[in-house]
Enzyme design. Structure first.
Site, PDB file in Angstrom:
ATOM      1  N   ILE A 183      17.815  44.597  47.783  1.00  0.00           N
ATOM      2  CA  ILE A 183      17.129  43.536  46.830  1.00  0.00           C
ATOM      3  C   ILE A 183      18.102  42.823  46.690  1.00  0.00           C
ATOM      4  O   ILE A 183      19.551  43.509  46.723  1.00  0.00           O
ATOM      5  CB  ILE A 183      15.863  44.023  46.157  1.00  0.00           C
ATOM      6  CG1 ILE A 183      16.017  43.916  44.747  1.00  0.00           C
ATOM      7  CG2 ILE A 183      17.071  45.222  45.457  1.00  0.00           C
ATOM      8  CD1 ILE A 183      14.994  44.644  43.864  1.00  0.00           C
ATOM      9  N   GLY A 184      18.487  41.788  46.172  1.00  0.00           N
ATOM     10  CA  GLY A 184      19.247  41.031  45.636  1.00  0.00           C
ATOM     11  C   GLY A 184      19.280  39.943  44.188  1.00  0.00           C
ATOM     12  O   GLY A 184      17.424  40.094  44.028  1.00  0.00           O
ATOM     13  N   LEU A 185      19.780  40.042  43.954  1.00  0.00           N
ATOM     14  CA  LEU A 185      19.685  38.884  42.184  1.00  0.00           C
ATOM     15  C   LEU A 185      19.671  36.966  42.583  1.00  0.00           C
ATOM     16  O   LEU A 185      20.821  37.075  43.208  1.00  0.00           O
ATOM     17  CB  LEU A 185      20.799  38.703  41.486  1.00  0.00           C
ATOM     18  CG  LEU A 185      20.372  38.534  40.404  1.00  0.00           C
ATOM     19  CD1 LEU A 185      19.766  38.536  39.099  1.00  0.00           C
ATOM     20  CD2 LEU A 185      22.412  37.449  39.625  1.00  0.00           C
ATOM     21  N   GLY A 186      18.854  36.384  42.398  1.00  0.00           N
ATOM     22  CA  GLY A 186      18.654  35.603  43.171  1.00  0.00           C
ATOM     23  C   GLY A 186      19.544  34.383  41.872  1.00  0.00           C
ATOM     24  O   GLY A 186      18.825  34.610  40.798  1.00  0.00           O
ATOM     25  N   THR A 187      19.688  33.113  41.852  1.00  0.00           N
ATOM     26  CA  THR A 187      20.771  32.355  41.034  1.00  0.00           C
ATOM     27  C   THR A 187      20.081  31.689  41.346  1.00  0.00           C
ATOM     28  O   THR A 187      20.670  30.270  39.977  1.00  0.00           O
ATOM     29  CB  THR A 187      22.366  32.505  41.208  1.00  0.00           C
ATOM     30  OG1 THR A 187      22.395  31.744  42.383  1.00  0.00           O
ATOM     31  CG2 THR A 187      22.591  33.937  41.326  1.00  0.00           C
ATOM     32  N   TRP A 188      18.657  30.688  41.633  1.00  0.00           N
ATOM     33  CA  TRP A 188      18.620  29.212  41.275  1.00  0.00           C
ATOM     34  C   TRP A 188      18.077  29.279  39.675  1.00  0.00           C
ATOM     35  O   TRP A 188      17.015  30.307  39.298  1.00  0.00           O
ATOM     36  CB  TRP A 188      17.728  29.117  42.797  1.00  0.00           C
ATOM     37  CG  TRP A 188      16.977  27.605  42.740  1.00  0.00           C
ATOM     38  CD1 TRP A 188      17.314  26.206  42.623  1.00  0.00           C
ATOM     39  CD2 TRP A 188      15.420  27.543  42.573  1.00  0.00           C
ATOM     40  NE1 TRP A 188      16.097  25.572  42.159  1.00  0.00           N
ATOM     41  CE2 TRP A 188      15.491  26.317  42.502  1.00  0.00           C
ATOM     42  CE3 TRP A 188      14.223  28.664  42.321  1.00  0.00           C
ATOM     43  CZ2 TRP A 188      14.372  25.315  42.184  1.00  0.00           C
ATOM     44  CZ3 TRP A 188      13.227  27.880  41.751  1.00  0.00           C
ATOM     45  CH2 TRP A 188      12.850  25.979  42.163  1.00  0.00           C
ATOM     46  N   ASP A 211      22.647  36.098  45.334  1.00  0.00           N
ATOM     47  CA  ASP A 211      22.262  34.835  46.778  1.00  0.00           C
ATOM     48  C   ASP A 211      22.577  33.750  45.581  1.00  0.00           C
ATOM     49  O   ASP A 211      22.135  32.867  45.364  1.00  0.00           O
ATOM     50  CB  ASP A 211      20.970  34.818  46.343  1.00  0.00           C
ATOM     51  CG  ASP A 211      20.643  34.235  47.483  1.00  0.00           C
ATOM     52  OD1 ASP A 211      20.810  33.714  48.902  1.00  0.00           O
ATOM     53  OD2 ASP A 211      20.065  33.314  47.263  1.00  0.00           O
ATOM     54  N   HIS A 278      20.839  25.695  54.631  1.00  0.00           N
ATOM     55  CA  HIS A 278      19.882  25.693  52.930  1.00  0.00           C
ATOM     56  C   HIS A 278      18.736  24.694  53.155  1.00  0.00           C
ATOM     57  O   HIS A 278      17.059  25.507  53.156  1.00  0.00           O
ATOM     58  CB  HIS A 278      20.200  25.194  52.158  1.00  0.00           C
ATOM     59  CG  HIS A 278      19.681  25.008  50.563  1.00  0.00           C
ATOM     60  ND1 HIS A 278      20.669  25.596  48.930  1.00  0.00           N
ATOM     61  CD2 HIS A 278      18.693  26.274  50.623  1.00  0.00           C
ATOM     62  CE1 HIS A 278      20.087  25.447  48.238  1.00  0.00           C
ATOM     63  NE2 HIS A 278      18.394  25.984  48.631  1.00  0.00           N
ATOM     64  N   SER A 326      17.638  28.515  56.190  1.00  0.00           N
ATOM     65  CA  SER A 326      16.973  28.877  54.931  1.00  0.00           C
ATOM     66  C   SER A 326      16.305  28.064  55.288  1.00  0.00           C
ATOM     67  O   SER A 326      16.357  26.631  55.673  1.00  0.00           O
ATOM     68  CB  SER A 326      17.162  28.835  53.838  1.00  0.00           C
ATOM     69  OG  SER A 326      16.941  28.811  52.902  1.00  0.00           O
ATOM     70  N   ASN A 327      14.406  28.138  54.906  1.00  0.00           N
ATOM     71  CA  ASN A 327      13.973  27.053  54.604  1.00  0.00           C
ATOM     72  C   ASN A 327      13.608  26.603  56.019  1.00  0.00           C
ATOM     73  O   ASN A 327      12.801  25.719  56.146  1.00  0.00           O
ATOM     74  CB  ASN A 327      13.617  26.058  53.701  1.00  0.00           C
ATOM     75  CG  ASN A 327      13.849  26.508  52.362  1.00  0.00           C
ATOM     76  OD1 ASN A 327      13.051  27.125  51.788  1.00  0.00           O
ATOM     77  ND2 ASN A 327      14.805  25.840  51.850  1.00  0.00           N
TER      78      ASN A 327
END
Length: 331
Positions: A183-188, A211, A278, A326-327
């Site tokens: 589990i991580g912190l998203g920053t978007w 992230d 990305h 990613s994506n």
């Protein structure tokens, strides 16, 4: 990156991507893509696990997983929030989860999802919520004339036959042998003046995975906060798993390392634990944040192969611990 685009990448890749970070929530669970990633030893990492309620281009008619009656009922059963149930479900599936928030209480609340123990009935009910409903269309990466088939390879991916391989439940060890926190912190969409405080709250609460991405425009503030936390003894650098991403206007091989070094400078770090492409669609170098069709080069198998070779060069030079995508999704 769809299965098809990932397969194309692997034709010439010397290093298999360690991680594929994609949209995933109760309404868009991507089981085939997860099985594919498992078969390749690629960690399936989740963004928008709550359905990204603050996302741009959200329509009033879009269903909201946080308001789903089944999720609400399960949350009451476990004395948890709907958001915690969404996160806990992905953790129970053995995925790495990146919820985003700048609210200190919400950051702590999201981390407590690790304490929610869903039973077999809960998991079955949550699995049944899958609508194959993507909230992020990907159309802003490509020209307006691009079709869904061109973006997501719907037909090709649907016909792709998965190899027979049992997924390793709860596995968070990458194919490099290094463990990635689940589990991580998203920053978007975390605004200046908010993101630094959010990262500090997260690290003090126990998060060990942050992230980031160049295009988010907030890596400098995150870097200041990381250094502050290192100085104050909140956490050591080697205890924090930091991810960032190569943006679309830096896909040219000669631009990859300079872009990576700019991210290191902004984050005030000597290395990243993980660096992702990305998305598979390229922009012209001059494009920066411009979304005009004239600046959109789209997806090209050979160009992406060259981009990945430059990414591999970062590993070979010892600049980054692991690389991923990613994506690169399925439908």
């Amino acid at each position: 990156f769809t299965i098809t685009k990932t397969e194309n990448l692997l034709k010439t890749a010397k290093i298999v991507p360690a991680v594929n970070q994609v949209e995933c929530h109760p309404y868009f669970q991507q089981p085939k893509l997860k099985a594919y990633c498992d078969s390749k030893g690629i960690i399936f990492e989740v963004y928008a696990p709550l359905g990204s309620p603050s996302r741009f281009r959200k329509q009033d008619s879009d269903p909201d997983p946080l308001e789903d009656p089944v999720i609400k009922e399960i949350s009451i059963k476990h004395n948890a929030t709907a958001g915690q149930i969404c996160i806990a479900y992905q953790l129970h599936r053995g995925l790495v989860v990146i919820p985003k928030s700048v609210n200190p209480d919400r950051i702590r609340e999201n981390l407590k999802a690790t304490e929610v123990k869903l039973d077999a009935e809960d998991l079955q009910r949550l699995k049944a919520l899958d609508k194959n409903l993507r909230f992020f269309s990907g159309t802003f990466f490509v020209k307006t004339s691009a079709t869904t088939e061109e973006i997501w390879d719907v037909t090709a991916d649907a016909s792709f036959v998965l190899p027979s391989q049992k997924a390793a439940a709860w596995s968070v060890k990458m194919n490099t042998g290094v463990t990635i926190p689940a589990i991580g912190l998203g920053t978007w969409q975390s605004n200046p003046g908010e993101v630094g405080a959010a990262v500090e709250v997260a690290l003090k609460a126990g998060y060990r995975h942050i992230d980031c991405a160049h295009i988010y425009g907030n890596e400098a503030e995150i870097g200041e906060t990381l250094q502050k936390c290192f100085r104050e003894g909140v956490v050591k650098r080697e205890e924090v798993f930091v991810t960032s991403k190569l943006w679309s206007h830096d896909h040219a091989p000669e631009d990859v390392e300079p872009a990576y070094r700019l991210t290191l400078k902004n984050l005030q770090l000597e290395y990243l634990d993980l660096y992702l492409v990305h998305n598979p669609f390229a922009f012209r170098k001059a494009a920066e944040k411009e979304w005009d069709d004239a600046n959109k080069l789209g997806y090209d198998e050979l160009r992406m192969s060259h981009t990945w070779q430059a990414m591999e060069g970062l590993v070979e030079k010892g600049l980054v611990k692991a690389i991923g995508i990613s994506n690169f999704t399925i439908t």
